[in-house]
Structures are given as structure tokens and as C-alpha cells.
Design a protein around this motif. Structure first.
Motif, PDB file in Angstrom:
ATOM      1  N   ALA A   1       0.828  -1.208   0.000  1.00  0.00           N
ATOM      2  CA  ALA A   1       0.000   0.000   0.000  1.00  0.00           C
ATOM      3  C   ALA A   1       0.858   1.252   0.000  1.00  0.00           C
ATOM      4  O   ALA A   1       0.572   2.224  -0.703  1.00  0.00           O
ATOM      5  N   VAL A   2       1.925   1.235   0.782  1.00  0.00           N
ATOM      6  CA  VAL A   2       2.837   2.379   0.828  1.00  0.00           C
ATOM      7  C   VAL A   2       3.496   2.588  -0.537  1.00  0.00           C
ATOM      8  O   VAL A   2       3.551   3.711  -1.057  1.00  0.00           O
ATOM      9  N   ALA A   3       4.012   1.519  -1.129  1.00  0.00           N
ATOM     10  CA  ALA A   3       4.690   1.631  -2.421  1.00  0.00           C
ATOM     11  C   ALA A   3       3.738   2.135  -3.503  1.00  0.00           C
ATOM     12  O   ALA A   3       4.094   2.998  -4.315  1.00  0.00           O
ATOM     13  N   LEU A   4       2.516   1.613  -3.513  1.00  0.00           N
ATOM     14  CA  LEU A   4       1.553   2.016  -4.533  1.00  0.00           C
ATOM     15  C   LEU A   4       1.136   3.468  -4.338  1.00  0.00           C
ATOM     16  O   LEU A   4       0.956   4.216  -5.307  1.00  0.00           O
ATOM     17  N   THR A   5       0.997   3.903  -3.088  1.00  0.00           N
ATOM     18  CA  THR A   5       0.652   5.299  -2.811  1.00  0.00           C
ATOM     19  C   THR A   5       1.749   6.231  -3.299  1.00  0.00           C
ATOM     20  O   THR A   5       1.484   7.268  -3.921  1.00  0.00           O
TER      21      THR A   5
END
Length: 392
Positions: free
Chosen positions: A115-119
């Protein structure tokens, strides 16, 4: 090469362009890929021929790349009715889909790291290489992580209501990563949270922004010239960023006035009390204990209880802090294992209580479990310092 101003503009426009493509019929993964290709084209084209309408240029370029990819992929022929014609050039809609992208990237089916990487990729506009450098992992590893995340959310409806709490948790994770390589993740998290605060009128969004600003204000004082950690009590408060503190306190006060307390507001209140003290000795530990009581009520988190034990030790003495820590230890073990940094807190409280032998052993134990080299170094030095004192 694009200028720094162009790079900032590209990152700001990225989520809106992705949103437009999704609303035109592209799935999220295909839209994000097309926009990344358009960004590369912008980097090459804009310095010599800057567009009058940067967002419109990106939308047109990305849409063409999406059409090319859709037509070239035989497996997508059944979906070509969605993309048979290219929209006529002209101003793009003013609607901002950034908020929906936040929710999509913080989808509960994703792991926190994904989720962090995609954000950072879709909302932050960072490249895979930049994200990989920030996390100190190979670019191929990060590319796989982002690719899997995009596949996971590609079937999610774009207009489905999202969970603000999940988005805030992802942004908090980004902030806590700090910085490394050529991307300052703490500053990036603040930028993204400002963006979210402009779109969502929610006291916890404001609370998280205040918390980030108040913590970030102490950044320059957190490390010595040799790179070693400087504990809060020993920091040069003259190096704290007073403008960031003032902004954080103002945002927090407005959020608290709405009487909808949440954990980020309570955490920010603790940070504000630290920022308000002219010296470590002037810290209002009694109020801080009160805020930790609120946090325990809101979250029940063992980490919050651990921090509360420190505050109790400062407000009522180390014996009281050790008693609070003992109460935590009774419930600290379980499937998740012991509470992180418990040994370091126990070492600090034992040192303040005068038991240098126990404190030295606990500092050494904490060093072995430290999550990073700087913290391990600090704890090892603390153990060595106490052992030296005991020999003298």
C-alpha cells in the motif's frame, strides 16, 4: 532534463491524470502504466517545448499510450468498445480524483508495504527507482511489489467509498520510514497529507498533519555531526523548526476544538507538549500521561502503553514507571511477540532508579533487537557508558 519546478508539477498532476483515464474506462493498472509512460515523454519533450496546458498534455499523451497498449493486446479485444475513439483535444475536467486514488492505494486487501509503495507511485508520482532507493531494495524487487499491488486493486470499483483511517495509516507508515537515498519520505508524507487535508474535512486528517509537522520540526536536532542519535532530552531545542511547530499547534488546536478526538490528534497533543517545553526539565509530564491515557482508551496498543510507562516514570518517578511497565509485561507476550523497544524503556527506567547493572544488561539486550544501525549504536553506547560507570 526537466527543471525542478517541472518535476514538482508532474508529481502534483499524476493522480488527477490517472483518475481521468480510469473514468474513461481504463483499469487502474493500465492507467498507471500509461501515465508513467506519459511522464517519461514529458521529461523529454517539455524542456524544449513546454505545453500551455500541462495536465491536458499529460492526459492526451497517457490516453494515446493506453489506446496503443489496449489495441496491441489481443486479450483485451473484448474491452475495445470502451476505447474505440480518442476524445477531442481540449481542457480536461476540473474534478480531482486524487482522493479516490488514496483510497484505492490503501485498499485493505494490500499488505502495508504494498500500500505504501503504490501510494508513493500513483499518488506521490515517484518513479519505481526512487521508491526502491528510498527503501534500499533493488529496483526489480520494488517493481514486482508495485506490479502485484496494481493487479490486486485493478478490479476494485473506482467510485467505491474508502476508509479514511486506512489511508491515514498508510501515510503514517510512509512518514515513519524517514528518508534515505534521493527521496525524503518524511517530507513526501507531509506533502501527501497536506493534499489529503485539502480534500477531506476530517479532524484526524488534521491531527496526522499536525503530528507530522511537530515531529519533523525536531529533525535537525535528532542526530549529532557523527550521525549518532541524540535523545529528545539532550537535543538542542534551538535547532527545532519553530515555524513548523507553530503551524502544527495551530492545526491541532482547530482539530481538537471539533471534539472528535482520535489517536492522531492525541499523539499530536503529546508532541505539542514536548515542543512547548523550553527544556526537558520543563516538560509537562503529568499532561502527557493524561494524553497517553486517552490513547490507551482509543487504541489499547501495547506500544502506547510502553510510551505511557516512560511518561509515568517521568511524572511520578522511575519506580512508578517500572510498575506500569510490569503491568504491560503481563500482557506483552503472544502471537505478535514482545513489545518492540520494551528492553530499552526498562533499561532507561532502571538507570533512573539507580540500578546500573540491570540497566546495562537491558541496554545490551535492546541493542540486539534494534531495528536500525543508528539505534543499535546508540543503545550499545548506553550499555558501555553504564559498564564504565560501574567500574569506576
Amino acid at each position: 532534463m526537466t527543471s525542478e519546478a517541472d518535476e514538482v508539477l508532474l508529481r502534483r498532476l499524476t493522480p488527477g491524470v490517472i483518475g481521468i483515464l480510469v473514468r474513461r474506462g481504463a483499469d487502474f493498472a493500465a492507467a498507471e502504466d500509461a501515465v508513467q509512460d506519459a511522464l517519461v515523454a514529458a521529461v523529454r519533450a517539455w524542456p524544449g517545448d513546454p505545453p500551455r496546458d500541462p495536465k491536458g498534455w499529460l492526459v492526451t499523451a497517457a490516453w494515446r499510450r493506453f489506446l496503443d497498449a489496449a489495441r496491441a493486446d489481443a486479450s483485451r479485444r473484448l474491452r475495445e468498445d470502451l476505447v474505440v475513439e480518442e476524445p477531442a483535444p481540449g481542457p480536461v475536467p476540473a474534478a480531482d480524483d486524487t482522493l479516490q486514488l488514496y483510497f484505492l492505494c490503501a485498499h485493505p486487501s494490500l499488505t502495508p508495504s504494498s500500500a505504501v509503495a503504490l501510494t508513493l507511485r500513483a499518488v506521490g508520482g515517484l518513479t519505481t527507482r526512487q521508491i526502491a532507493r528510498a527503501y534500499l531494495v533493488p529496483e526489480a524487487t520494488m517493481a514486482q511489489r508495485i506490479s502485484r499491488a496494481k493487479r490486486t486493486v485493478s478490479g476494485v470499483r473506482f467510485d467505491r467509498p474508502g476508509d479514511v483511517a486506512t489511508v491515514l495509516r498508510v501515510l503514517y507508515l510512509v512518514f515513519n520510514e524517514g528518508y534515505s537515498g534521493d527521496v525524503d519520505l518524511a517530507a513526501e508524507a507531509i506533502r501527501l497529507t497536506r493534499q489529503l487535508a485539502a480534500a477531506v474535512d476530517h479532524p484526524e486528517v488534521a491531527g496526522l498533519l499536525a503530528l507530522m509537522l511537530l515531529h519533523h520540526a525536531r529533525r535537525a536536532a535528532r542526530t549529532a555531526d557523527d550521525g549518532s542519535l541524540v535523545p529528545l532530552a539532550e537535543q538542542d531545542r534551538g535547532r527545532w523548526d519553530t515555524s513548523a511547530i507553530a503551524e502544527g499547534v495551530t492545526i491541532l488546536q482547530a482539530a481538537l476544538a471539533r471534539d472528535r478526538l482520535g489517536e492522531f490528534q492525541a499523539q499530536a497533543a503529546v508532541a505539542a507538549l514536548h515542543a512547548d517545553a523550553q527544556s526537558a526539565e520543563e516538560t509537562d509530564w503529568v499532561q502527557i500521561v493524561g494524553w497517553y491515557d486517552e490513547l490507551v482508551r482509543l487504541t489499547g496498543s501495547p506500544v502506547v502503553r510502553l510510551n505511557r510507562a516512560v511518561a509515568v516514570g517521568e511524572a511520578d518517578g522511575p519506580r512508578a514507571g517500572l510498575a506500569a511497565l510490569a503491568a504491560l509485561e503481563d500482557s506483552a507476550s503472544g502471537p505478535a511477540g514482545p513489545v518492540p523497544r520494551r528492553a530499552a524503556v526498562a533499561a532507561y527506567l532502571h538507570e533512573r532508579d539507580g540500578d546500573l547493572e540491570a540497566a546495562a544488561l537491558l541496554y545490551a539486550e535492546a541493542a540486539l533487537a534494534a531495528p536500525n544501525l543508528a539505534e543499535r549504536d546508540h543503545l550499545t553506547r548506553q550499555a558501555a557508558r553504564l559498564n564504565a560507570l560501574r567500574r569506576d
